[in-house]
Design a protein around this motif. Structure first.
Motif, mmCIF file in Angstrom:
data_model
loop_
_atom_site.group_PDB
_atom_site.id
_atom_site.type_symbol
_atom_site.label_atom_id
_atom_site.label_comp_id
_atom_site.label_asym_id
_atom_site.label_seq_id
_atom_site.Cartn_x
_atom_site.Cartn_y
_atom_site.Cartn_z
ATOM 1 N N VAL A 1 0.840 -1.393 0.096
ATOM 2 C CA VAL A 1 0.124 -0.177 -0.205
ATOM 3 C C VAL A 1 0.736 1.235 -0.132
ATOM 4 C CG1 VAL A 1 -1.425 1.484 1.759
ATOM 5 C CG2 VAL A 1 -2.042 -0.931 1.026
ATOM 6 N N LEU B 1 -11.732 3.399 2.542
ATOM 7 C CA LEU B 1 -10.963 3.463 1.965
ATOM 8 C C LEU B 1 -10.268 4.005 1.010
ATOM 9 C CD1 LEU B 1 -11.275 -0.387 0.363
ATOM 10 C CD2 LEU B 1 -9.515 -0.241 2.089
ATOM 11 N N SER C 1 -6.778 6.615 1.610
ATOM 12 C CA SER C 1 -5.489 6.397 0.708
ATOM 13 C C SER C 1 -4.702 7.726 0.673
ATOM 14 C CB SER C 1 -6.515 6.747 -0.545
ATOM 15 O OG SER C 1 -7.279 6.776 -1.216
ATOM 16 N N ILE D 1 -7.513 -0.686 6.493
ATOM 17 C CA ILE D 1 -7.882 -1.748 5.693
ATOM 18 C C ILE D 1 -8.381 -2.622 5.896
ATOM 19 C CG2 ILE D 1 -6.747 -3.886 4.977
ATOM 20 C CD1 ILE D 1 -4.400 -1.606 3.802
ATOM 21 N N SER E 1 -12.354 -1.635 7.187
ATOM 22 C CA SER E 1 -12.781 -1.607 5.494
ATOM 23 C C SER E 1 -13.358 -2.723 5.905
ATOM 24 C CB SER E 1 -12.127 -0.731 4.988
ATOM 25 O OG SER E 1 -11.701 0.245 5.211
#
Length: 194
Positions: A10, A59, A63, A154, A157
């Motif tokens: 990621v 998510l 980001s 993560i 989510s």
């Protein structure tokens, strides 16, 4: 370890996208604030029980949390205030999402266990950050542990998308506090080497 591998992937992706965004002139601090605002929307969705869209939006919001630093490095706009703002708003972002779940469980009349899991998760999350900040203030690097911020976003989510927020809370309540203990032990080991 899977969480470390996933977190590394990621972060690597965020660096690539960060370089592209840096060319647009968007400031890293703008991304930080937008990330918080998106997390407020996530909290509203969660408070009303819309777990699937809440998980997907979490998510996207996560980001932004990772892109602000990538953009700052790519655009050579890293600053002390930017790092401070990012860390501070990250805590608010995580807390506001968990508050959304808290509102849902209180409104739903759920058992006290979900509320206690939220409390344990918030404490663990704050202690992870505090252990890192306190170690850095002492001149030590401390990123030890299984659940850094990207992994927590993560995981939450993923379970929200599955419609299983209580499962996420169990994993996060245990995992965040375990990670905080790992960071404490890490500093102990570093400072007691002979």
């Amino acid at each position: 370890m899977l969480s470390s591998w996933l977190g590394d992937r990621v972060r690597a992706s965020a660096l690539i996208v960060g370089k592209v965004i840096a060319r647009t002139g968007v400031s890293p601090n703008t991304l930080t604030v937008l990330g918080l605002l998106l997390n407020v929307l996530v909290a509203l969705l969660l408070a009303w029980g819309y777990f699937l869209p809440g998980g997907l939006l979490a998510l996207v919001a996560g980001s932004f949390d990772m892109l602000d630093g990538a953009v700052a490095r790519s655009a050579n706009k890293s600053s002390i205030f930017g790092g401070f703002l990012d860390s501070t708003l990250d805590r608010y972002s995580e807390a506001v999402m968990l508050f959304g779940l808290l509102v849902f469980y209180v409104r739903d009349g759920s058992s006290m266990s979900a509320i206690l899991l939220i409390y344990a998760t918030i404490v663990g999350s704050l202690m992870i950050s505090y252990a890192r900040a306190r170690a850095e203030a002492a001149g030590l690097k401390n990123e030890a542990g299984i659940l850094a911020r990207p992994e927590r976003v993560i995981l939450l989510s993923f379970f929200l998308i599955l419609g299983k927020p209580v499962w996420a809370l169990w994993v996060l309540a245990i995992g965040t506090n375990l990670t905080a203990l790992q960071r404490i032990y890490h500093v102990y080991r570093i400072t007691n080497r002979k």
